[in-house]
Design an enzyme around this catalytic site. Structure first.
Site, PDB file in Angstrom:
ATOM      1  NE  ARG A  93     -31.001   9.799  49.999  1.00 14.19           N
ATOM      2  CZ  ARG A  93     -30.064  10.570  49.959  1.00 14.19           C
ATOM      3  NH1 ARG A  93     -29.535  11.167  48.787  1.00 14.19           N
ATOM      4  NH2 ARG A  93     -29.311  10.921  50.990  1.00 14.19           N
ATOM      5  CE1 TYR A 100     -30.562  14.067  38.695  1.00 19.30           C
ATOM      6  CE2 TYR A 100     -30.520  13.380  40.905  1.00 19.30           C
ATOM      7  CZ  TYR A 100     -29.786  14.041  40.015  1.00 19.30           C
ATOM      8  OH  TYR A 100     -28.723  14.732  40.069  1.00 19.30           O
TER       9      TYR A 100
HETATM   10  C1  LIG Z   1     -20.299  14.043  45.284  1.00 28.65           C
HETATM   11  C2  LIG Z   1     -21.719  13.765  45.909  1.00 28.65           C
HETATM   12  C3  LIG Z   1     -22.459  13.000  45.006  1.00 28.65           C
HETATM   13  C4  LIG Z   1     -24.176  12.825  45.292  1.00 28.65           C
HETATM   14  N1  LIG Z   1     -24.559  11.880  44.401  1.00 28.65           N
HETATM   15  C5  LIG Z   1     -26.092  11.415  44.950  1.00 28.65           C
HETATM   16  C6  LIG Z   1     -26.712  10.344  44.316  1.00 28.65           C
HETATM   17  O1  LIG Z   1     -25.882   9.640  43.206  1.00 28.65           O
HETATM   18  N2  LIG Z   1     -27.739   9.912  44.520  1.00 28.65           N
HETATM   19  C7  LIG Z   1     -28.357  10.500  45.829  1.00 28.65           C
HETATM   20  O2  LIG Z   1     -29.458  10.204  46.244  1.00 28.65           O
HETATM   21  N3  LIG Z   1     -27.665  11.608  46.426  1.00 28.65           N
HETATM   22  C8  LIG Z   1     -26.561  11.949  46.014  1.00 28.65           C
HETATM   23  N4  LIG Z   1     -25.894  13.029  46.727  1.00 28.65           N
HETATM   24  C9  LIG Z   1     -26.514  13.422  48.145  1.00 28.65           C
HETATM   25  C10 LIG Z   1     -26.013  12.619  49.214  1.00 28.65           C
HETATM   26  O3  LIG Z   1     -26.416  11.306  49.338  1.00 28.65           O
HETATM   27  C11 LIG Z   1     -26.441  13.253  50.525  1.00 28.65           C
HETATM   28  O4  LIG Z   1     -27.928  13.496  50.650  1.00 28.65           O
HETATM   29  C12 LIG Z   1     -25.867  14.993  50.575  1.00 28.65           C
HETATM   30  O5  LIG Z   1     -24.565  14.881  50.626  1.00 28.65           O
HETATM   31  C13 LIG Z   1     -26.149  15.531  52.011  1.00 28.65           C
HETATM   32  O6  LIG Z   1     -25.718  14.737  53.148  1.00 28.65           O
HETATM   33  P1  LIG Z   1     -24.158  15.171  53.718  1.00 28.65           P
HETATM   34  O7  LIG Z   1     -24.294  16.724  54.153  1.00 28.65           O
HETATM   35  O8  LIG Z   1     -24.192  14.109  54.774  1.00 28.65           O
HETATM   36  O9  LIG Z   1     -23.096  14.903  52.719  1.00 28.65           O
HETATM   37  C14 LIG Z   1     -24.729  13.265  46.597  1.00 28.65           C
HETATM   38  C15 LIG Z   1     -23.877  14.086  47.205  1.00 28.65           C
HETATM   39  C16 LIG Z   1     -22.503  14.368  46.979  1.00 28.65           C
HETATM   40  C17 LIG Z   1     -21.623  15.104  47.934  1.00 28.65           C
END
Ligand SMILES: Cc1cc2nc3c(=O)[nH]c(=O)nc-3n(C[C@H](O)[C@H](O)[C@H](O)COP(=O)(O)O)c2cc1C
Length: 357
Positions: free
Chosen positions: A226, A179
């Site tokens: 982040r 982004y």
């Molecule tokens: C549905 C969904 C929406 C996400 N939206 C964002 C977001 O708005 N901002 C962001 O920094 N990361 C976003 N992510 C990334 C998550 O914060 C995270 O880094 C990613 O899911 C990997 O971690 P995990 O394996 O524990 O899910 C999103 C992930 C998912 C699954």
């Protein structure tokens, strides 16, 4: 030995544990950017997690990329977020709002003013995006003028002020995942010739100015960022100097006394180790796809102060309880990730719910 179940001081907050709900866009806000009716329930269900980081939230009309994401710059937005922060606090939880400016990852059909997306340079990300009429190609963005870059920095500070007015414990700047902030880092998206492009110092300048202006507005101890060094999605290529940019950036950010640095790890372990050394403050680590068996190991090893989880916290409102009891986790349903109804939003059962079925 410190574990994820130990409390920790973060900025002005004392968290009951070192587990973090990673920011997750759910695309269920109203069309004017006010959080949806069920958002307070969704977040409050997860208030047992030490820190909630909200879904990406735009700081301005230009900052919106996706359909029905929330904003935090109008009175209606503030009133909507207040319901959420009050409810989370009443349950003993803490919440930072993630400020997300999508930059070129935006479709005009999804924004309130329907304008061309803005970016460091007029280079399209080469991908599509979901809109009200289905998937569409993302058009080439318009390059921000130097004056507009400064205005965008000011927009972030304004949104941070509004976030605090809405009761948030702080804000996390979204500097990850391709982004706007990361678009400035990457030569593949940033070919500017002013002070925001070219050298490492210039490409890091936008991020540093956003952090500084927010810290000035609401306090450094309520400001966080982040980063996802090495992201390669949607046309982002940080080039050979990518790791050096992050070493420079983290060393600069370290001088500012922020609430935390949140790293979404993309696999460069030596860079992560360097960042850990350069960063003397609180570090939150998210390792995408980390299995539950490994939850807690980065806090035990000392690599991280807190650990963030996305999909597992989305699907398990009582994530912390389940970890403590070594209970099985609900599986996340991808079809409910973005948009839709309350299904796969606020209906994931807790252990207690499952007992009563
Ligand atoms: C549905 C969904 C929406 C996400 N939206 C964002 C977001 O708005 N901002 C962001 O920094 N990361 C976003 N992510 C990334 C998550 O914060 C995270 O880094 C990613 O899911 C990997 O971690 P995990 O394996 O524990 O899910 C999103 C992930 C998912 C699954």
């Amino acid at each position: 030995m410190t574990t994820v179940f130990d409390s920790v001081r973060l900025g002005r907050c004392t968290l009951t544990n070192r587990l973090v709900m990673a920011p997750m866009t759910r695309s269920r806000a109203q069309f004017n950017g006010t959080p949806g009716e069920s958002a307070a329930t969704y977040y409050t269900q997860r208030a047992g997690i030490g820190l909630i980081i909200s879904e990406g939230t735009q700081p301005s009309d230009d900052g919106q990329g996706y359909l029905t994401t929330p904003g935090i710059y109008t009175d209606a937005h503030v009133a909507g977020w207040k319901k959420i922060t009050d409810a989370v606090h009443a349950k003993g939880g803490h919440i930072f709002i993630q400020l997300m400016h999508a930059g070129r990852m935006s479709h005009p059909d999804n924004t309130p003013h329907h304008r061309q997306g803005v970016a460091p340079s007029a280079i399209a990300p080469g991908t599509g995006m979901f809109t009200a009429i289905g998937m569409q190609d993302i058009p080439t963005p318009r390059a921000l003028s130097t004056e507009e870059v400064r205005q965008t920095v000011a927009d972030f500070a304004f949104a941070a002020r509004r976030a605090v007015e809405s009761g948030a414990d702080g804000v996390e700047i979204h500097g990850a995942n391709a982004y706007l902030v990361q678009q400035f880092f990457a030569p593949s998206a940033n070919t500017r010739t002013d002070e925001y492009g070219g050298s490492i110092e210039n490409r890091a300048r936008f991020a540093i100015e956003v952090v500084q202006s927010i810290a000035k507005e609401i306090g450094a101890d309520r400001t966080a960022i982040r980063l996802s060094p090495g992201t390669t999605i949607w046309g982002i290529n940080e080039g050979e100097e990518g790791s050096d940019l992050y070493r420079y950036l983290v060393a600069e950010l370290n001088k500012l006394g922020l609430a935390y640095l949140h790293v979404m790890h993309q696999g460069n372990d030596s860079l992560l180790a360097d960042m850990r050394k350069l960063w003397k403050g609180t570090l939150i680590l998210n390792r995408p796809g980390r299995p539950r068996e490994q939850v807690g190991s980065d806090v035990v090893s000392g690599l991280a102060d807190l650990e963030a989880y996305g999909a597992m916290t989305l699907a398990n409102p009582d994530f912390v309880e389940r970890l403590k009891k070594n209970a099985p986790m609900n599986e996340p349903h991808r079809e409910g990730f973005f948009g839709g109804t309350d299904k796969f939003y606020i209906d994931y059962p807790t252990l207690e719910d499952a007992k009563n079925v």
